[in-house]
Design a protein around this motif. Structure first.
Motif, PDB file in Angstrom:
ATOM      1  N   LEU A  11       0.799  -1.225   0.000  1.00 30.93           N
ATOM      2  CA  LEU A  11       0.000   0.000   0.000  1.00 30.93           C
ATOM      3  C   LEU A  11       0.833   1.277   0.000  1.00 30.93           C
ATOM      4  CD1 LEU A  11      -2.978  -1.125   2.257  1.00 30.93           C
ATOM      5  CD2 LEU A  11      -2.886  -0.973  -0.260  1.00 30.93           C
ATOM      6  N   THR A  12       2.164   1.161   0.015  1.00 29.06           N
ATOM      7  CA  THR A  12       3.006   2.353  -0.148  1.00 29.06           C
ATOM      8  C   THR A  12       3.038   2.823  -1.597  1.00 29.06           C
ATOM      9  OG1 THR A  12       5.091   1.139  -0.502  1.00 29.06           O
ATOM     10  CG2 THR A  12       4.528   1.748   1.780  1.00 29.06           C
ATOM     11  N   PHE A  13       2.663   1.940  -2.521  1.00 26.34           N
ATOM     12  CA  PHE A  13       2.654   2.323  -3.931  1.00 26.34           C
ATOM     13  C   PHE A  13       1.373   3.102  -4.234  1.00 26.34           C
ATOM     14  CE2 PHE A  13       5.338  -1.475  -3.782  1.00 26.34           C
ATOM     15  CZ  PHE A  13       6.457  -1.019  -4.459  1.00 26.34           C
ATOM     16  N   PRO A  14       1.488   4.283  -4.831  1.00 30.94           N
ATOM     17  CA  PRO A  14       0.295   5.085  -5.144  1.00 30.94           C
ATOM     18  C   PRO A  14      -0.695   4.329  -6.025  1.00 30.94           C
ATOM     19  CG  PRO A  14       2.295   6.382  -5.424  1.00 30.94           C
ATOM     20  CD  PRO A  14       2.731   4.957  -5.202  1.00 30.94           C
ATOM     21  N   ALA A  15      -1.956   4.653  -5.865  1.00 32.04           N
ATOM     22  CA  ALA A  15      -3.049   4.079  -6.655  1.00 32.04           C
ATOM     23  C   ALA A  15      -3.203   2.576  -6.427  1.00 32.04           C
ATOM     24  CB  ALA A  15      -2.879   4.380  -8.143  1.00 32.04           C
ATOM     25  N   LEU A  98       5.303  -0.375 -11.811  1.00 33.88           N
ATOM     26  CA  LEU A  98       5.626   0.580 -12.874  1.00 33.88           C
ATOM     27  C   LEU A  98       5.097   0.129 -14.233  1.00 33.88           C
ATOM     28  CD1 LEU A  98       9.235   1.550 -11.773  1.00 33.88           C
ATOM     29  CD2 LEU A  98       7.255   3.093 -11.895  1.00 33.88           C
ATOM     30  N   LYS A  99       4.992  -1.184 -14.447  1.00 30.90           N
ATOM     31  CA  LYS A  99       4.488  -1.706 -15.714  1.00 30.90           C
ATOM     32  C   LYS A  99       2.973  -1.584 -15.846  1.00 30.90           C
ATOM     33  CE  LYS A  99       7.983  -5.116 -16.850  1.00 30.90           C
ATOM     34  NZ  LYS A  99       8.257  -6.542 -17.089  1.00 30.90           N
ATOM     35  N   ILE A 100       2.253  -1.605 -14.726  1.00 27.54           N
ATOM     36  CA  ILE A 100       0.797  -1.693 -14.839  1.00 27.54           C
ATOM     37  C   ILE A 100       0.037  -0.405 -14.566  1.00 27.54           C
ATOM     38  CG2 ILE A 100       0.771  -4.178 -14.421  1.00 27.54           C
ATOM     39  CD1 ILE A 100      -0.192  -3.625 -11.565  1.00 27.54           C
ATOM     40  N   SER A 104       0.613   8.646 -16.003  1.00 27.35           N
ATOM     41  CA  SER A 104       0.245   9.802 -15.187  1.00 27.35           C
ATOM     42  C   SER A 104       0.424   9.521 -13.695  1.00 27.35           C
ATOM     43  CB  SER A 104      -1.206  10.219 -15.461  1.00 27.35           C
ATOM     44  OG  SER A 104      -2.097   9.158 -15.146  1.00 27.35           O
ATOM     45  N   VAL A 105       0.354   8.270 -13.312  1.00 27.47           N
ATOM     46  CA  VAL A 105       0.574   7.891 -11.908  1.00 27.47           C
ATOM     47  C   VAL A 105       2.060   7.669 -11.648  1.00 27.47           C
ATOM     48  CG1 VAL A 105       0.116   6.115 -10.155  1.00 27.47           C
ATOM     49  CG2 VAL A 105      -1.717   6.863 -11.691  1.00 27.47           C
ATOM     50  N   SER A 106       2.725   6.934 -12.531  1.00 31.70           N
ATOM     51  CA  SER A 106       4.124   6.578 -12.302  1.00 31.70           C
ATOM     52  C   SER A 106       5.081   7.764 -12.423  1.00 31.70           C
ATOM     53  CB  SER A 106       4.564   5.457 -13.221  1.00 31.70           C
ATOM     54  OG  SER A 106       4.528   5.857 -14.569  1.00 31.70           O
ATOM     55  N   LYS A 107       4.714   8.780 -13.199  1.00 30.41           N
ATOM     56  CA  LYS A 107       5.656   9.898 -13.405  1.00 30.41           C
ATOM     57  C   LYS A 107       5.849  10.738 -12.146  1.00 30.41           C
ATOM     58  CE  LYS A 107       2.514  13.348 -15.298  1.00 30.41           C
ATOM     59  NZ  LYS A 107       2.160  14.128 -16.467  1.00 30.41           N
ATOM     60  N   THR A 108       4.920  10.656 -11.222  1.00 26.92           N
ATOM     61  CA  THR A 108       5.065  11.417  -9.975  1.00 26.92           C
ATOM     62  C   THR A 108       5.640  10.570  -8.835  1.00 26.92           C
ATOM     63  OG1 THR A 108       2.807  10.886  -9.285  1.00 26.92           O
ATOM     64  CG2 THR A 108       3.128  12.920 -10.580  1.00 26.92           C
ATOM     65  N   TYR A 109       5.940   9.311  -9.134  1.00 26.97           N
ATOM     66  CA  TYR A 109       6.420   8.371  -8.111  1.00 26.97           C
ATOM     67  C   TYR A 109       7.903   8.571  -7.845  1.00 26.97           C
ATOM     68  CZ  TYR A 109       7.747   3.896  -6.035  1.00 26.97           C
ATOM     69  OH  TYR A 109       8.256   2.922  -5.225  1.00 26.97           O
ATOM     70  N   THR A 110       8.254   8.587  -6.568  1.00 25.69           N
ATOM     71  CA  THR A 110       9.646   8.624  -6.161  1.00 25.69           C
ATOM     72  C   THR A 110       9.952   7.327  -5.422  1.00 25.69           C
ATOM     73  OG1 THR A 110       9.534  11.019  -5.885  1.00 25.69           O
ATOM     74  CG2 THR A 110      11.381   9.893  -4.816  1.00 25.69           C
ATOM     75  N   PRO A 111      10.856   6.499  -5.967  1.00 26.14           N
ATOM     76  CA  PRO A 111      11.168   5.221  -5.309  1.00 26.14           C
ATOM     77  C   PRO A 111      11.684   5.416  -3.885  1.00 26.14           C
ATOM     78  CG  PRO A 111      12.149   5.319  -7.486  1.00 26.14           C
ATOM     79  CD  PRO A 111      11.620   6.688  -7.178  1.00 26.14           C
ATOM     80  N   ALA A 112      11.336   4.479  -3.032  1.00 27.03           N
ATOM     81  CA  ALA A 112      11.835   4.514  -1.647  1.00 27.03           C
ATOM     82  C   ALA A 112      13.333   4.251  -1.648  1.00 27.03           C
ATOM     83  CB  ALA A 112      11.117   3.469  -0.801  1.00 27.03           C
ATOM     84  N   ALA A 113      14.024   4.856  -0.731  1.00 27.62           N
ATOM     85  CA  ALA A 113      15.480   4.687  -0.668  1.00 27.62           C
ATOM     86  C   ALA A 113      15.849   3.350  -0.085  1.00 27.62           C
ATOM     87  CB  ALA A 113      16.096   5.793   0.176  1.00 27.62           C
TER      88      ALA A 113
END
Length: 113
Positions: A11-15, A98-100, A104-113
């Motif tokens: 659930l940390t992944f948006p959408a 990222l594949k699914i 518009s959702v993935s472009k604002t995503y910042t991967p966790a460190a």
């Protein structure tokens, strides 16, 4: 990992949300199947790059990775929560996410460190 740890990670992944797939609890990302926890064996369903990659994982770490006949023919591996590396799981789920999801959702995503 515990089922609660998996839920928190997914659930940390948006959408991403809790849903159902074929009548079973699952997680969906932007309405598409993302992953699920198999209650039968406390294994998480994970898409990988290829069937060869899946087979390599199962050979290298049979205590963690396995499949059932249902998943043969697909680039999917089952990973036991009790022994899976959380860093590997996060990175692998991130690739699937990222594949699914729409761009518009993935472009604002910042991967966790």
């Amino acid at each position: 990992m515990t089922p609660a740890d998996l839920r928190a990670l997914v659930l940390t992944f948006p959408a991403t949300e809790v849903g159902t797939t074929h009548g079973r609890p699952s997680f969906k990302a932007a309405g598409r199947f993302f992953t699920r926890l198999r209650s039968e064996d406390e294994s998480v369903v994970v898409y990988v790059d290829s069937e060869d990659h899946r087979d390599m994982l199962m050979e290298a770490e049979p205590e963690t990775f396995h499949i059932t006949d249902h998943y043969r023919g697909y680039p999917i591996v089952l990973a036991r929560l009790s022994t899976v590396d959380p860093v590997w799981l996060r990175k692998t789920l991130e690739k699937r996410w990222l594949k699914i999801v729409p761009k518009s959702v993935s472009k604002t995503y910042t991967p966790a460190a």
